[in-house]
Structure formats: structure tokens, C-alpha cells
Scaffold this motif. Structure first.
Motif, PDB file in Angstrom:
ATOM      1  N   ILE A  93     -49.654 -27.706  45.673  1.00 15.82           N
ATOM      2  CA  ILE A  93     -50.911 -27.047  45.495  1.00 15.82           C
ATOM      3  C   ILE A  93     -50.941 -26.327  44.382  1.00 15.82           C
ATOM      4  O   ILE A  93     -50.226 -25.448  43.964  1.00 15.82           O
ATOM      5  CB  ILE A  93     -51.283 -26.307  46.905  1.00 15.82           C
ATOM      6  N   SER A  94     -51.877 -26.578  43.532  1.00 21.60           N
ATOM      7  CA  SER A  94     -52.110 -25.658  42.288  1.00 21.60           C
ATOM      8  C   SER A  94     -53.490 -24.904  42.312  1.00 21.60           C
ATOM      9  O   SER A  94     -54.560 -25.381  43.038  1.00 21.60           O
ATOM     10  CB  SER A  94     -52.184 -26.512  41.078  1.00 21.60           C
ATOM     11  N   ALA A  95     -53.598 -23.739  41.717  1.00 17.74           N
ATOM     12  CA  ALA A  95     -55.039 -23.103  41.693  1.00 17.74           C
ATOM     13  C   ALA A  95     -54.906 -22.244  40.298  1.00 17.74           C
ATOM     14  O   ALA A  95     -53.818 -21.764  39.727  1.00 17.74           O
ATOM     15  CB  ALA A  95     -54.841 -22.258  42.793  1.00 17.74           C
ATOM     16  N   ALA A  96     -56.028 -22.414  39.598  1.00 12.16           N
ATOM     17  CA  ALA A  96     -56.100 -21.686  38.355  1.00 12.16           C
ATOM     18  C   ALA A  96     -57.051 -20.598  38.621  1.00 12.16           C
ATOM     19  O   ALA A  96     -58.204 -20.616  39.230  1.00 12.16           O
ATOM     20  CB  ALA A  96     -56.765 -22.727  37.421  1.00 12.16           C
ATOM     21  N   LEU A  97     -56.739 -19.496  37.898  1.00  5.73           N
ATOM     22  CA  LEU A  97     -57.528 -18.206  37.691  1.00  5.73           C
ATOM     23  C   LEU A  97     -57.463 -17.853  36.132  1.00  5.73           C
ATOM     24  O   LEU A  97     -56.741 -17.669  35.575  1.00  5.73           O
ATOM     25  CB  LEU A  97     -56.965 -17.010  38.490  1.00  5.73           C
ATOM     26  N   TYR A  98     -58.825 -17.979  35.705  1.00  2.01           N
ATOM     27  CA  TYR A  98     -59.156 -17.579  34.190  1.00  2.01           C
ATOM     28  C   TYR A  98     -59.345 -16.267  34.125  1.00  2.01           C
ATOM     29  O   TYR A  98     -59.925 -15.601  34.855  1.00  2.01           O
ATOM     30  CB  TYR A  98     -60.380 -18.450  33.645  1.00  2.01           C
ATOM     31  N   PHE A  99     -58.836 -15.789  32.868  1.00  5.56           N
ATOM     32  CA  PHE A  99     -59.188 -14.404  32.366  1.00  5.56           C
ATOM     33  C   PHE A  99     -59.163 -14.376  30.971  1.00  5.56           C
ATOM     34  O   PHE A  99     -58.847 -15.219  30.330  1.00  5.56           O
ATOM     35  CB  PHE A  99     -57.800 -13.509  32.792  1.00  5.56           C
ATOM     36  N   LYS A 100     -60.031 -13.270  30.569  1.00  7.27           N
ATOM     37  CA  LYS A 100     -60.295 -12.984  29.037  1.00  7.27           C
ATOM     38  C   LYS A 100     -58.928 -12.617  28.473  1.00  7.27           C
ATOM     39  O   LYS A 100     -58.462 -12.842  27.331  1.00  7.27           O
ATOM     40  CB  LYS A 100     -61.313 -12.008  28.932  1.00  7.27           C
ATOM     41  N   GLN A 101     -58.137 -11.739  29.468  1.00  7.28           N
ATOM     42  CA  GLN A 101     -57.024 -11.332  28.960  1.00  7.28           C
ATOM     43  C   GLN A 101     -55.721 -11.170  29.967  1.00  7.28           C
ATOM     44  O   GLN A 101     -56.187 -10.839  31.146  1.00  7.28           O
ATOM     45  CB  GLN A 101     -56.980  -9.881  28.477  1.00  7.28           C
ATOM     46  N   LEU A 102     -54.705 -11.639  29.883  1.00  7.59           N
ATOM     47  CA  LEU A 102     -53.790 -11.820  30.960  1.00  7.59           C
ATOM     48  C   LEU A 102     -53.595 -10.381  31.562  1.00  7.59           C
ATOM     49  O   LEU A 102     -53.373  -9.406  30.765  1.00  7.59           O
ATOM     50  CB  LEU A 102     -52.602 -12.422  30.683  1.00  7.59           C
ATOM     51  N   PRO A 103     -53.052 -10.163  32.819  1.00 10.02           N
ATOM     52  CA  PRO A 103     -52.672  -8.851  33.444  1.00 10.02           C
ATOM     53  C   PRO A 103     -51.459  -8.630  32.920  1.00 10.02           C
ATOM     54  O   PRO A 103     -50.628  -9.588  32.428  1.00 10.02           O
ATOM     55  CB  PRO A 103     -52.536  -9.318  34.744  1.00 10.02           C
ATOM     56  N   SER A 104     -51.375  -7.239  32.727  1.00 10.37           N
ATOM     57  CA  SER A 104     -49.836  -6.742  32.290  1.00 10.37           C
ATOM     58  C   SER A 104     -48.639  -7.317  33.278  1.00 10.37           C
ATOM     59  O   SER A 104     -48.904  -7.832  34.327  1.00 10.37           O
ATOM     60  CB  SER A 104     -49.778  -5.213  32.281  1.00 10.37           C
ATOM     61  N   HIS A 105     -47.583  -7.274  32.567  1.00 10.13           N
ATOM     62  CA  HIS A 105     -46.345  -7.970  33.539  1.00 10.13           C
ATOM     63  C   HIS A 105     -46.131  -6.996  34.490  1.00 10.13           C
ATOM     64  O   HIS A 105     -45.862  -7.558  35.663  1.00 10.13           O
ATOM     65  CB  HIS A 105     -45.042  -7.682  32.467  1.00 10.13           C
ATOM     66  N   ALA A 106     -46.216  -5.641  34.739  1.00 11.01           N
ATOM     67  CA  ALA A 106     -46.272  -4.987  35.636  1.00 11.01           C
ATOM     68  C   ALA A 106     -47.131  -5.215  36.732  1.00 11.01           C
ATOM     69  O   ALA A 106     -46.778  -4.964  38.029  1.00 11.01           O
ATOM     70  CB  ALA A 106     -46.350  -3.201  35.130  1.00 11.01           C
ATOM     71  N   PRO A 150     -37.574 -19.115  46.520  1.00 11.01           N
ATOM     72  CA  PRO A 150     -38.905 -19.504  47.279  1.00 11.01           C
ATOM     73  C   PRO A 150     -39.380 -20.783  46.498  1.00 11.01           C
ATOM     74  O   PRO A 150     -39.252 -20.865  45.295  1.00 11.01           O
ATOM     75  CB  PRO A 150     -39.926 -18.346  47.028  1.00 11.01           C
ATOM     76  N   TRP A 151     -40.246 -21.476  47.284  1.00 11.99           N
ATOM     77  CA  TRP A 151     -40.721 -22.620  46.562  1.00 11.99           C
ATOM     78  C   TRP A 151     -42.190 -22.575  45.980  1.00 11.99           C
ATOM     79  O   TRP A 151     -43.261 -23.149  46.410  1.00 11.99           O
ATOM     80  CB  TRP A 151     -40.961 -23.782  47.755  1.00 11.99           C
ATOM     81  N   TRP A 152     -42.474 -21.740  45.111  1.00  8.85           N
ATOM     82  CA  TRP A 152     -43.478 -21.724  44.359  1.00  8.85           C
ATOM     83  C   TRP A 152     -43.241 -21.071  42.926  1.00  8.85           C
ATOM     84  O   TRP A 152     -42.025 -20.447  42.543  1.00  8.85           O
ATOM     85  CB  TRP A 152     -44.541 -20.657  44.968  1.00  8.85           C
ATOM     86  N   GLU A 184     -45.493 -25.424  46.967  1.00  6.88           N
ATOM     87  CA  GLU A 184     -45.014 -26.614  47.694  1.00  6.88           C
ATOM     88  C   GLU A 184     -45.906 -26.663  48.692  1.00  6.88           C
ATOM     89  O   GLU A 184     -46.281 -25.695  49.467  1.00  6.88           O
ATOM     90  CB  GLU A 184     -43.780 -26.593  48.130  1.00  6.88           C
ATOM     91  N   HIS A 185     -46.485 -27.856  48.985  1.00  3.31           N
ATOM     92  CA  HIS A 185     -47.441 -28.280  50.151  1.00  3.31           C
ATOM     93  C   HIS A 185     -46.734 -27.522  51.599  1.00  3.31           C
ATOM     94  O   HIS A 185     -47.532 -27.318  52.600  1.00  3.31           O
ATOM     95  CB  HIS A 185     -47.812 -29.744  50.323  1.00  3.31           C
ATOM     96  N   ALA A 186     -45.398 -27.671  51.589  1.00  6.32           N
ATOM     97  CA  ALA A 186     -44.888 -27.328  52.577  1.00  6.32           C
ATOM     98  C   ALA A 186     -45.049 -25.895  53.025  1.00  6.32           C
ATOM     99  O   ALA A 186     -45.185 -25.511  54.248  1.00  6.32           O
ATOM    100  CB  ALA A 186     -43.193 -27.507  52.808  1.00  6.32           C
ATOM    101  N   CYS A 187     -45.182 -25.189  52.237  1.00  5.89           N
ATOM    102  CA  CYS A 187     -45.631 -23.534  52.196  1.00  5.89           C
ATOM    103  C   CYS A 187     -47.015 -23.370  52.449  1.00  5.89           C
ATOM    104  O   CYS A 187     -47.368 -22.196  53.318  1.00  5.89           O
ATOM    105  CB  CYS A 187     -45.053 -22.789  50.801  1.00  5.89           C
ATOM    106  N   LEU A 206     -53.813 -21.114  50.222  1.00  4.52           N
ATOM    107  CA  LEU A 206     -53.628 -20.728  48.882  1.00  4.52           C
ATOM    108  C   LEU A 206     -54.605 -19.928  48.667  1.00  4.52           C
ATOM    109  O   LEU A 206     -54.546 -18.790  47.902  1.00  4.52           O
ATOM    110  CB  LEU A 206     -53.301 -21.628  48.114  1.00  4.52           C
ATOM    111  N   ALA A 207     -56.129 -20.418  48.735  1.00  4.83           N
ATOM    112  CA  ALA A 207     -57.330 -19.762  48.606  1.00  4.83           C
ATOM    113  C   ALA A 207     -57.469 -18.223  49.402  1.00  4.83           C
ATOM    114  O   ALA A 207     -57.744 -17.448  48.734  1.00  4.83           O
ATOM    115  CB  ALA A 207     -58.437 -20.528  48.773  1.00  4.83           C
TER     116      ALA A 207
END
Length: 222
Positions: free
Chosen positions: A44-57, A123-125, A145-148, A154-155
Motif C-alpha cells: 500500500i502506498s501513499a504520497a505526501l507533497y511538500f514545498k520542501q522536505l522536512p529535516s532528517h531529524a 519491519p515491512w515498510w 506491506e498490505h499484511a501490516c 495507513l491514512a
């Protein structure tokens, strides 16, 4: 150094609790029956759009405080249960880059057809942080993974992880069936009741039951 092993919650007697049992649906998905029939990953996939990526932290905090608080995201199927597993963030938080915003959709179409990269050792993600060379757009692409989890689960977990612009929590995501018409036959009512009874009968019985493949976060069970 080796990757840390995720802690399991302690019971009242101080004994380590085993992971919850897989439901029949989770078991079927974990065994890969659908994938073998269709030739496509059970992901299962989900996309979240940003103007700028959040920091690694910030992304690390998202993973630790939200993703890993769920049994199905902190562990992997093992002998009919979700069991704690090792977690190496570098194998699940992945960075990618494309040339421009117009290449994000082709990138996703290709990524959706690939298996989870490191499911044999964690983990399976996976969470992809995708940037563009021209800084026109950015993307967080979650694959589980759909099993998870199913799409609704997910939403819901992403809804818990996101916040409003002022930092406050978003309203809980709700998915309610449309009300049925005023005239419902007896046969329809009986079938609906049997369907609900079967649905809950096959769920693993414990204090952390849920009608979705996700269980409540560990912190909510204490």
C-alpha cells in the motif's frame, strides 16, 4: 554497531509480552498469495507533497514517535504473530532525487511496482524522501506491506502524524459507511449482522484489538 532491537511492552508481572496474533487476512497477505497470483507487490502506498522536505531529524522523530508505536510497523510476522525485530533507520528511511516536479509521478509509478527493499531484516515498510534538483516540489512516499495495514489504516496513522499549520493535532480521520435507505429488507439486515459477527470473530482477542490491521499504539495500552 548493530541495529537496536525494538523493545516490547512489559506486562503487569514484568514479563515481556509476545506480539499479537495475525488475523486470517494478515496471514494470507503475509504469505504472499496475492503477490504470487498477480505478480505485483502486496504494498500500500501513499504520497505526501511538500514545498520542501522536512529535516532528517523531523523524519526520524516521525518514525520513532508514530510509525514504531504500532506493532505491525515495529515488527514483522513470525510464526503467526507480530514479533519485535531489529530496526536500522538507514534501510527504511530512503532518500531519492529526480530532476523536476514532472518526474515525481513517473518515479512513483516505478516505485509502486517494486518490492519492499529490506523486509527480510526489519519491519515491512519504507519511507522515501524525494526531492527535485530544481527545488520545485518534494515528496514523502510511504510504502507498507498490505499484511501490516490496509489503505484506511495507513491514512489514519498518517493523519495522526500530521499537524495543522499551528502545530495542533488534526481531527481524527473517520470512514463511515453511507446510511442505508429507509426501506431495508429483513434478509439484508441478517446478512449485514452475519458479516459483522464474522468480522469480529476472526480478529485476535486481546486488550489491543482493532477492527483495522493496525493496533492502538503501545503508549495507549499502558
Amino acid at each position: 554497531s548493530s541495529a537496536p532491537r525494538l523493545p516490547m511492552p512489559l506486562g503487569l508481572e514484568g514479563m515481556v509480552m509476545r506480539g499479537r496474533k495475525l488475523s486470517p487476512f494478515e496471514t494470507a497477505m503475509a504469505e504472499g498469495g496475492l503477490e504470487m497470483r498477480t505478480g505485483t507487490p502486496n504494498v500500500i502506498s501513499a504520497a505526501l507533497y511538500f514545498k520542501q522536505l522536512p529535516s532528517h531529524a523531523a523524519l526520524s522523530s516521525l518514525i520513532q514517535n508514530h510509525f514504531l508505536s504500532f506493532d505491525a510497523l515495529a515488527g514483522a510476522p513470525c510464526k503467526g504473530r507480530w514479533e519485535s525485530t531489529t530496526f536500522d533507520e538507514s534501510k527504511h528511511l530512503l532518500y531519492d532525487e529526480v530532476s523536476s516536479e514532472s518526474q515525481l509521478l513517473p518515479w512513483m509509478e516505478h516505485a509502486m511496482m517494486q518490492p519492499i527493499l529490506n523486509k527480510d531484516n526489519g519491519p515491512w515498510w519504507e519511507l522515501h524522501a524525494v526531492s527535485t534538483k530544481d527545488s520545485s516540489q518534494a515528496l514523502l512516499f510511504v510504502r507498507i506491506e498490505h499484511a501490516c495495514a490496509d489503505g484506511i489504516a495507513l491514512a489514519q496513522v498518517l493523519n495522526k502524524a500530521a499537524t495543522a499549520l499551528d502545530g495542533s493535532a488534526l481531527p481524527a480521520a473517520g470512514y463511515v459507511k453511507r446510511p442505508k435507505g429507509s426501506e431495508v429488507g429483513l434478509c439484508s439486515l441478517m446478512c449485514d449482522a452475519l458479516q459483522k459477527a464474522f468480522k469480529y470473530a476472526v480478529l485476535p482477542m486481546a486488550s489491543f484489538d482493532s477492527d483495522l490491521p493496525f493496533t492502538p499504539p503501545l503508549a495507549e495500552r499502558s
